[in-house]
Design an enzyme around this catalytic site. Structure first.
Site, mmCIF file in Angstrom:
data_model
loop_
_atom_site.group_PDB
_atom_site.id
_atom_site.type_symbol
_atom_site.label_atom_id
_atom_site.label_comp_id
_atom_site.label_asym_id
_atom_site.label_seq_id
_atom_site.Cartn_x
_atom_site.Cartn_y
_atom_site.Cartn_z
ATOM 1 C CG HIS A 127 -0.366 0.412 2.495
ATOM 2 N ND1 HIS A 127 0.051 -0.499 3.433
ATOM 3 C CD2 HIS A 127 -0.080 1.635 3.032
ATOM 4 C CE1 HIS A 127 0.533 0.131 4.481
ATOM 5 N NE2 HIS A 127 0.475 1.426 4.263
ATOM 6 C CD GLN A 177 3.413 4.615 5.997
ATOM 7 O OE1 GLN A 177 2.391 3.994 5.753
ATOM 8 N NE2 GLN A 177 3.670 5.130 7.190
ATOM 9 C CG HIS A 233 3.477 -2.135 3.907
ATOM 10 N ND1 HIS A 233 2.330 -2.784 4.307
ATOM 11 C CD2 HIS A 233 4.510 -2.950 4.229
ATOM 12 C CE1 HIS A 233 2.658 -3.941 4.845
ATOM 13 N NE2 HIS A 233 3.972 -4.058 4.810
ATOM 14 C CG HIS A 275 -7.097 -1.675 5.314
ATOM 15 N ND1 HIS A 275 -6.521 -2.425 4.316
ATOM 16 C CD2 HIS A 275 -6.217 -1.682 6.347
ATOM 17 C CE1 HIS A 275 -5.334 -2.851 4.728
ATOM 18 N NE2 HIS A 275 -5.126 -2.425 5.952
ATOM 19 C CG HIS A 327 -3.724 -6.773 7.293
ATOM 20 N ND1 HIS A 327 -2.668 -6.685 8.158
ATOM 21 C CD2 HIS A 327 -3.830 -5.531 6.726
ATOM 22 C CE1 HIS A 327 -2.143 -5.476 8.120
ATOM 23 N NE2 HIS A 327 -2.837 -4.755 7.261
ATOM 24 C CG MET A 365 -4.452 -2.811 10.316
ATOM 25 S SD MET A 365 -3.795 -1.539 9.219
ATOM 26 C CE MET A 365 -2.140 -1.388 9.875
#
Length: 877
Positions: free
Chosen positions: A104, A166, A168, A238, A240, A310
């Site tokens: 992401h 950022q 990931h 969202h 996982h 999450m």
């Protein structure tokens, strides 16, 4: 102390989250000369990150500067300063990433980044001060556009001065070749003040624990809203791997209003709030995530790695500028008891499904601003440029809308030009049909008990023949070979079948029943079949979970395959994102593929799979479902419903195959009787066209078949009336000659419709006046001759000269009639006069050619009467 730890945990989770999926197709940019950052030579883009877009707009390219992560679950950050001091507004985003390499991306706004290095490990932090999430991307999410007049405020006295990206990197196996990554996002900014300010409301669980093996675990979040009104227009979920469904609601006076509900295993985009929701002071915002701990042997906690979990529900909103708050969070459950009344839908998992919702197949392909085809012709290839006045409309007398059909998945025309329909009867492809590995989950329903293949009279829709009972689970594609055999695909069985027109059992079966796969002997939800009428070779498009075209011999032996999944950036030739429909072009020895999720048509050489051309138009939108070819050079296609914020409707297209130009578009005019909301295409799934340009479109959602016909159809016949032979044109709807032209004029759709209307009116009026005038002329001429003869008889010869003049008159009329004396041929009468057009009397070409030789030119006399040309017609001005 506990409160401090909790706040630190919240801050950490916010910095590690992945969210939004905006869209922003920006044109090719002219690079601005004030550069501040350099990229690796391996990276796409350039070292000029600021791009001028006019007087008030500019773009900012924010990219990782060529990085190679060393281990999985690495978070890398980099910063870019806002290149202006005054206030600006971000109005669009364009991502540059692929889930093959990036788990992401998150974009923050702040006043001071945590580091001044070119890039750094995000464990050091993202921003030294408070950071706001502006944008995020994950799982190849398709894009979403901000409403007009809405923007994220940056710069000035209150907005951030820096952007921090950022990224990931989850699984770094893609970096085995040590290449450098330049993932990032391009921002479209404007100095024009936006009346509405966009913001993000994040609802997030921070304390959920999922026990191993636990089948259902709920994570609930709820907060009272205590600010000025906000308007919710998009949402995003969202989790996982363990998340099954995430739902969000506004609760007012005990009433639960759905904001959005989605599977977190689908591309993580911002989906539109179906009915925009307003939130006022003291409303409650509530969300629930449903997890399953099955398959885990240890507890799963909330955290930042792929093995953690999450629970996030993002809300995109806008507020009036004077009250705007750009970022808010909710991380608690203010009233656990209220969740006893949560709607039952929040507890029902949504399995991943490939063919049901608009955005289930992630992509962020840029649609070109031009509406011209990117077609490239091979050298020496013949070009057929058809008249731009070609037009088709719905055949409103077609009774086929009254057929009681299941989901219509495939259409074809048999050897007698009858319409053949492939439908799903009482079976439906829905969210429960497949698991995440594409294995069919509803075998217990058994095969479809109705006949799934229906043969209909193309004029009356009368059922002529039916077959296919108890053979299929989820029909999809249909084609018919030169021997009249049916070739069909079943996405549940993952198989391709050859059936005789009357056979109860398949003549040939390809693939293994109910076993998806990607080798030579397996398919994964195959979509369509095409059979070469010359060689008998069989071509299969495979499919929803494979990205290839496979060629088989006539008896089913594997020969070859080509194609691959679409990679990062613009889809390249030979790459597919659901090859959905096939069309053989025997005139050019090509096979054309509707590359559905790439919104284009790709054509390849038969036998070799060599890429020949791409046809892509902005008006296709993001999905192109089906393609069909009609002998004579016409290509027909249908697209899908538009994505949120996009204007291109679901419609049919008529194209010149050689040039790729769109000649015409068409949509239905009538509602489906038993589907009152289905005024236009809902999901046009297949299209088939006949040589006479009759077109049928099958719609999965509307469960019907529409018929369209050319408004140019003409019937030509010779008639004799009162001794006068003419070529009469019988109109079916209008008289518009289809011609072959060298340079057709591209037309705007609205202007084109006006032109077609005027042509129909003018041509009908002109043809009536022309024929009437030309029929009257000989009568007037004969009367004038008779009057002249009578006058000459009485003034020159007297009574004794009558016989002589009658004889002379006969000779004159003989010249008019010709040797046979049969009848007055008006075509010959005027043909000898230079500059006079025979149009309206000569036989018009039903193939649309100006160059076709007239076999009967009307010359039935050895003598031609020479007379002055007729007076010119009065000017229309």
């Amino acid at each position: 102390m506990a409160g401090l730890v909790n706040n630190l945990l919240i801050l950490f989770l916010v910095s590690q989250n992945n969210c939004l999926g905006f869209r922003g197709p920006l044109s090719v940019f002219k690079r601005y000369k004030d550069a501040t950052r350099s990229l690796s030579s391996e990276c796409l883009g350039s070292d000029r990150p600021v791009i001028s877009l006019g007087l008030s707009d500019f773009a900012l390219d924010i990219r990782m500067p060529g990085v190679t992560p060393k281990q999985s679950d690495t978070y890398l950050c980099m910063s870019v300063p806002l290149p202006v001091d005054d206030e600006a507004y971000v109005v669009d985003f364009k991502p540059h990433a692929s889930m093959d390499t990036v788990h992401h991306m998150l974009l923050f706004g702040c006043n001071e980044p945590s580091s001044t290095e070119n890039y750094w490990d995000c464990d050091e932090g993202t921003c030294k001060d408070k950071s706001n999430i502006l944008y995020a991307w994950a799982r190849n999410a398709p894009p979403t556009r901000l409403p007009k007049g809405v923007g994220f405020r940056v710069g000035g006295e209150t907005g951030g001065k820096f952007f921090v990206l950022q990224v990931h990197y989850g699984d770094i196996s893609a970096f085995r070749d040590k290449h450098k990554d330049c993932s990032g996002v391009t921002l479209h900014l404007t100095h024009q003040k936006q009346p509405l300010i966009a913001g993000m409301y994040l609802m997030m669980s921070v304390s959920t624990v999922i026990p191993p093996g636990e089948k259902v675990v709920d994570a609930d979040i709820a907060c009272h809203y205590k600010r000025f009104p906000m308007h919710l227009f998009a949402y995003r979920v969202h989790t996982h791997r363990l998340g099954k469904v995430v739902s969000g609601y506004r609760v007012r006076n005990g009433q639960w209003t759905l904001i959005g509900r989605q599977s977190p295993q689908l591309p993580q985009a911002f989906y539109p709030v179906e009915h925009p929701v307003d939130v006022s002071y003291d409303d409650i915002l509530a969300a629930r995530c449903v997890f399953s701990g099955e398959g885990r042997t240890t507890e799963t906690h909330i955290g930042g790695t792929a093995n953690d979990e999450m629970c996030n529900f993002y809300i995109m909103y806008y507020m009036e500028a004077k009250h705007a708050v750009s970022y808010m969070t909710c991380t608690q459950n203010a009233n656990p008891e209220m969740f006893r009344n949560i709607p039952q839908e929040a507890n029902i998992p949504i399995p991943v499904k490939p063919d049901m919702l608009k955005m289930t197949h992630g992509h962020h392909e840029e649609i070109k601003d031009t509406d011209k085809s990117s077609l490239q012709l091979s050298k020496g290839e013949e070009e057929l440029i058809l008249d731009q006045d070609f037009h088709i409309e719905e055949a409103v007398e077609w009774p086929g809308l009254d057929l009681k059909l299941g989901q219509v998945s495939g259409l074809a025309l048999d050897l007698e030009n009858n319409l053949v329909v492939f439908h799903r009867g009482d079976h439906v492809w829905d969210e429960n049909s497949f698991d995440s590995k594409f294995v069919y989950q509803q075998r217990g329903l058994g095969p479809i008990e109705q006949n799934t293949i229906l043969v209909l009279n193309p004029s009356t829709a009368k059922l002529l023949h039916s077959t296919g009972k108890s053979l299929f689970y989820l029909p999809h594609g249909l084609s018919i070979d030169k021997n009249g055999n049916y070739w069909v695909t079943d996405v549940a069985l993952h198989q391709v079948f050859k059936l005789g027109a009357d056979a109860k059992e398949p003549l040939l079966t390809l693939g293994v029943a109910l076993q998806p796969g990607s080798d030579k002997n397996h398919f994964c939800q195959p979509t369509d079949v095409a059979v070469d009428p010359i060689t008998g070779s069989v071509y299969v498009s495979d499919g929803y979970c494979n990205s290839r075209i496979i060629q088989f011999s006539p008896n089913g032996l594997y020969i070859m395959q080509w194609g691959e999944e679409t990679s990062l950036g613009r889809a390249r030739p030979g790459q597919f994102r659901i090859p959905h429909s096939l069309a053989l072009i025997p005139d050019f020895s090509q096979l054309c593929v509707a590359d559905r999720e790439n919104g284009r048509i790709q054509c390849f050489r038969l036998g070799t799979g060599e890429f020949v051309r791409e046809i892509k138009h902005k008006s296709f939108g993001r999905e192109l479902f089906a393609v069909s070819y009609a002998p004579g050079g016409l290509l027909f296609a249908v697209n899908g419903m538009p994505y949120p914020g996009e204007a291109e409707p679901a419609q049919g297209f008529v194209m010149n195959f050689s040039t790729g130009e769109i000649i015409d578009t068409f949509i239905p005019l009538r509602k489906v009787e038993y589907c009152t909301e289905c005024l236009r295409f809902e999901m046009p799934h297949d299209v088939v066209a006949s040589e006479d340009k009759t077109v049928f479109v099958g719609d999965v959602h509307a469960r019907t078949v529409w018929k369209f016909a050319s408004t140019e159809k003409m019937e030509h016949r010779s008639v004799k009336k009162a001794g006068i032979e003419v070529q009469e044109i019988k109109e079916s709807e209008t008289i518009v000659e289809a011609r072959l032209k060298n340079n057709p004029e591209p037309t705007d759709p609205l202007k084109k419709q006006e032109k077609q209307h005027l042509v129909r009116q003018a041509s009908t009026g002109v043809s009536f006046v022309l024929i009437t005038t030309l029929l009257i002329i000989p009568v007037v001429v004969l009367l004038a001759i008779l009057v002249f003869i009578r006058w000459r008889k009485t003034t020159v010869y007297g009574a004794d000269g009558e016989h002589k003049l009658d004889s002379n008159s006969s000779r004159v009329l003989g010249r008019l009639r010709g040797k046979g004396g049969g009848g007055l041929n008006l075509g010959n009468f005027f043909a000898s006069h230079k500059g006079y057009s025979r149009k309206g009397f000569d036989r018009l070409s039903t193939e649309g050619s100006d160059q076709e030789k007239d076999e009967d030119d009307g010359t039935d006399s050895e003598e031609e009467y020479s007379a002055p040309p007729p007076p010119p017609a009065p000017s229309s001005s």
